[in-house]
Structure formats: structure tokens, C-alpha cells
Design a protein around this motif. Structure first.
Motif, mmCIF file in Angstrom:
data_model
loop_
_atom_site.group_PDB
_atom_site.id
_atom_site.type_symbol
_atom_site.label_atom_id
_atom_site.label_comp_id
_atom_site.label_asym_id
_atom_site.label_seq_id
_atom_site.Cartn_x
_atom_site.Cartn_y
_atom_site.Cartn_z
ATOM 1 N N MET A 56 -48.736 121.673 -3.906
ATOM 2 C CA MET A 56 -48.873 121.547 -2.471
ATOM 3 C C MET A 56 -47.506 121.745 -1.814
ATOM 4 S SD MET A 56 -50.585 118.630 -0.098
ATOM 5 C CE MET A 56 -50.132 117.274 -1.106
ATOM 6 N N MET A 57 -47.528 122.477 -0.730
ATOM 7 C CA MET A 57 -46.292 122.810 -0.049
ATOM 8 C C MET A 57 -45.859 121.683 0.875
ATOM 9 S SD MET A 57 -45.090 126.348 1.474
ATOM 10 C CE MET A 57 -46.236 126.992 0.316
ATOM 11 N N GLU A 58 -44.537 121.461 0.943
ATOM 12 C CA GLU A 58 -43.979 120.454 1.834
ATOM 13 C C GLU A 58 -42.586 120.898 2.252
ATOM 14 O OE1 GLU A 58 -44.417 116.115 0.926
ATOM 15 O OE2 GLU A 58 -42.241 116.221 0.832
ATOM 16 N N PHE A 59 -42.310 120.805 3.552
ATOM 17 C CA PHE A 59 -40.993 121.140 4.075
ATOM 18 C C PHE A 59 -40.499 119.988 4.940
ATOM 19 C CE2 PHE A 59 -43.160 125.369 4.120
ATOM 20 C CZ PHE A 59 -42.385 125.991 3.158
ATOM 21 N N VAL A 60 -39.255 119.584 4.749
ATOM 22 C CA VAL A 60 -38.599 118.652 5.659
ATOM 23 C C VAL A 60 -37.540 119.469 6.371
ATOM 24 C CG1 VAL A 60 -37.168 116.579 5.841
ATOM 25 C CG2 VAL A 60 -39.058 116.653 4.187
ATOM 26 N N TYR A 61 -37.504 119.368 7.707
ATOM 27 C CA TYR A 61 -36.603 120.230 8.465
ATOM 28 C C TYR A 61 -36.182 119.584 9.771
ATOM 29 C CZ TYR A 61 -40.765 121.280 11.249
ATOM 30 O OH TYR A 61 -41.881 121.171 12.054
ATOM 31 N N THR A 62 -35.101 120.144 10.332
ATOM 32 C CA THR A 62 -34.667 119.779 11.673
ATOM 33 C C THR A 62 -34.899 121.003 12.559
ATOM 34 O OG1 THR A 62 -32.417 120.554 11.345
ATOM 35 C CG2 THR A 62 -32.851 118.245 10.790
ATOM 36 N N GLU A 63 -34.739 120.835 13.852
ATOM 37 C CA GLU A 63 -34.991 121.951 14.766
ATOM 38 C C GLU A 63 -34.062 123.138 14.468
ATOM 39 O OE1 GLU A 63 -35.763 122.787 19.487
ATOM 40 O OE2 GLU A 63 -35.608 120.734 18.782
ATOM 41 N N LYS A 64 -32.861 122.872 13.969
ATOM 42 C CA LYS A 64 -31.929 123.966 13.625
ATOM 43 C C LYS A 64 -32.471 124.831 12.492
ATOM 44 C CE LYS A 64 -27.702 121.609 14.972
ATOM 45 N NZ LYS A 64 -27.018 120.402 14.575
ATOM 46 N N GLU A 65 -33.328 124.253 11.659
ATOM 47 C CA GLU A 65 -33.860 124.970 10.486
ATOM 48 C C GLU A 65 -35.260 125.536 10.718
ATOM 49 O OE1 GLU A 65 -32.002 122.177 6.999
ATOM 50 O OE2 GLU A 65 -33.450 121.279 8.360
ATOM 51 N N ILE A 66 -35.745 125.423 11.943
ATOM 52 C CA ILE A 66 -37.144 125.754 12.214
ATOM 53 C C ILE A 66 -37.475 127.229 11.976
ATOM 54 C CG2 ILE A 66 -37.015 126.215 14.702
ATOM 55 C CD1 ILE A 66 -39.552 124.311 14.851
ATOM 56 N N LYS A 124 -40.434 131.324 8.758
ATOM 57 C CA LYS A 124 -40.423 132.471 7.831
ATOM 58 C C LYS A 124 -41.129 132.108 6.519
ATOM 59 C CE LYS A 124 -37.247 135.944 6.244
ATOM 60 N NZ LYS A 124 -36.121 136.585 6.878
ATOM 61 N N LYS A 125 -40.832 130.916 5.979
ATOM 62 C CA LYS A 125 -41.460 130.479 4.726
ATOM 63 C C LYS A 125 -42.965 130.319 4.888
ATOM 64 C CE LYS A 125 -37.525 128.107 2.669
ATOM 65 N NZ LYS A 125 -36.920 126.798 2.368
ATOM 66 N N LEU A 126 -43.404 129.762 6.014
ATOM 67 C CA LEU A 126 -44.838 129.580 6.235
ATOM 68 C C LEU A 126 -45.562 130.919 6.248
ATOM 69 C CD1 LEU A 126 -44.926 126.791 8.977
ATOM 70 C CD2 LEU A 126 -45.589 126.573 6.577
ATOM 71 N N ILE A 127 -44.984 131.906 6.911
ATOM 72 C CA ILE A 127 -45.612 133.232 6.976
ATOM 73 C C ILE A 127 -45.631 133.889 5.593
ATOM 74 C CG2 ILE A 127 -45.317 135.574 7.893
ATOM 75 C CD1 ILE A 127 -44.372 134.158 10.519
ATOM 76 N N GLN A 128 -44.553 133.714 4.830
ATOM 77 C CA GLN A 128 -44.483 134.303 3.492
ATOM 78 C C GLN A 128 -45.424 133.616 2.502
ATOM 79 O OE1 GLN A 128 -40.306 133.838 2.630
ATOM 80 N NE2 GLN A 128 -39.759 135.800 3.554
ATOM 81 N N GLU A 129 -45.550 132.299 2.594
ATOM 82 C CA GLU A 129 -46.270 131.524 1.585
ATOM 83 C C GLU A 129 -47.778 131.503 1.757
ATOM 84 O OE1 GLU A 129 -44.879 130.015 -1.083
ATOM 85 O OE2 GLU A 129 -42.886 130.691 -0.508
ATOM 86 N N ILE A 139 -55.683 127.284 7.106
ATOM 87 C CA ILE A 139 -54.660 126.450 6.461
ATOM 88 C C ILE A 139 -54.482 125.197 7.326
ATOM 89 C CG2 ILE A 139 -52.236 126.332 5.729
ATOM 90 C CD1 ILE A 139 -53.778 128.490 4.238
ATOM 91 N N HIS A 140 -54.555 124.029 6.713
ATOM 92 C CA HIS A 140 -54.402 122.761 7.436
ATOM 93 C C HIS A 140 -53.002 122.208 7.143
ATOM 94 C CE1 HIS A 140 -58.826 122.022 8.240
ATOM 95 N NE2 HIS A 140 -58.804 123.124 7.515
ATOM 96 N N LEU A 141 -52.174 122.129 8.178
ATOM 97 C CA LEU A 141 -50.822 121.613 8.019
ATOM 98 C C LEU A 141 -50.627 120.379 8.893
ATOM 99 C CD1 LEU A 141 -48.720 124.914 8.128
ATOM 100 C CD2 LEU A 141 -49.511 123.657 6.119
ATOM 101 N N LYS A 142 -50.023 119.360 8.315
ATOM 102 C CA LYS A 142 -49.740 118.126 9.046
ATOM 103 C C LYS A 142 -48.236 118.053 9.298
ATOM 104 C CE LYS A 142 -49.630 113.920 7.215
ATOM 105 N NZ LYS A 142 -49.888 112.630 6.655
ATOM 106 N N ILE A 143 -47.868 117.753 10.542
ATOM 107 C CA ILE A 143 -46.453 117.553 10.890
ATOM 108 C C ILE A 143 -46.246 116.070 11.144
ATOM 109 C CG2 ILE A 143 -44.560 118.134 12.451
ATOM 110 C CD1 ILE A 143 -46.089 120.680 13.226
ATOM 111 N N ASP A 144 -45.335 115.481 10.392
ATOM 112 C CA ASP A 144 -44.969 114.079 10.582
ATOM 113 C C ASP A 144 -43.586 113.997 11.201
ATOM 114 O OD1 ASP A 144 -47.207 112.610 9.367
ATOM 115 O OD2 ASP A 144 -46.562 113.582 7.505
#
Length: 137
Positions: free
Chosen positions: A1-11, A16-21, A120-125
């Protein structure tokens, strides 16, 4: 399962990763108010080559974004103000699902039985003021 932790600078990198994956072009974002759904969708549209200004379609239900040639590349839905799924059906949401463009949805929990199987169901916390976590659910 995919998971990304990010800040607005890395958005942009996350977009790009979401579109590729993900092979599906239909993405539902489950997240609380203020989690950055529109900000992430803005980055996704930019990554796809969109030239339109991205904003939440709160009152119009859907915004359409185009590439430099004027072709639609994404539809951005905000179902927050819907009272029931019939409003989405009356609006013709299913026609959009069969288009070739990307579909980005905010508040998809308002139309649970209408979400297509290939969605695709993605949850943002919200982790901290400027840190978010995306998880596939």
C-alpha cells in the motif's frame, strides 16, 4: 500500500509520484476540511500540463482544466454541498467517469455508490500544520 508524508514544498513531487504510480485516472480524496485537497489537485493539474487556474468548484460542482492545446485533461469535483447522490446523477457525473480525462474528487463520501470500480481511494491526514500523509484506502 502506498503512503506519502509531505509538506507543501514537496507537493509537486507527490503529484508526480501519484500520476506515475496509479494506472487509474479516477482519484477520490477523502480528507477533512483544510487538509489540502485543492492544493494537491492544483499540483496534479500542473503536473499534467494544465494551463487553467485551479480552484475548488464548491458552487459549480465541477471545474474543467485544459492543456495548452485546449484539450480537457482533468475534471475536478467538489461534492461537499450535495444533499444526495441523485443530485450527482442529475448533473451527469457518470458521463464524466467515462471520459478520457483525469477525475479528481473532493468529498467522494457524498456519492459512495456512484464511485466507479477503478477509482483510487486516497486519504489525506493532517499530521502537523504543514505536514500531510496520503494513504491508499
Amino acid at each position: 500500500m502506498m503512503e506519502f508524508v509531505y509538506t507543501e514544498k514537496e507537493i509537486q513531487t507527490v503529484a508526480k509520484k501519484l500520476i506515475q504510480e496509479y494506472p487509474s485516472k479516477i482519484i477520490a480524496f477523502f480528507a477533512p476540511m483544510g487538509a489540502g485537497k485543492t492544493t494537491l489537485i492544483k499540483a496534479l493539474v500542473k503536473e499534467l500540463g494544465g494551463v487553467d487556474e485551479v480552484s475548488s468548484p464548491t458552487f459549480g460542482l465541477v471545474n474543467e482544466y485544459h492543456d495548452r492545446e485546449g484539450m480537457p485533461i482533468a475534471y475536478h469535483f467538489d461534492f461537499y454541498r450535495l444533499n444526495d447522490e441523485m443530485e450527482a446523477l442529475d448533473f451527469g457525473v457518470e458521463d464524466y467517469f467515462s471520459s478520457d480525462a483525469y477525475i479528481f474528487m473532493e468529498w467522494p463520501e457524498k456519492i459512495p455508490s456512484l464511485l466507479p470500480d477503478n477509482c483510487i481511494h486516497l486519504k489525506i491526514d493532517i499530521l502537523e500544520d504543514t505536514t500531510r500523509k496520503i494513504t491508499e484506502i
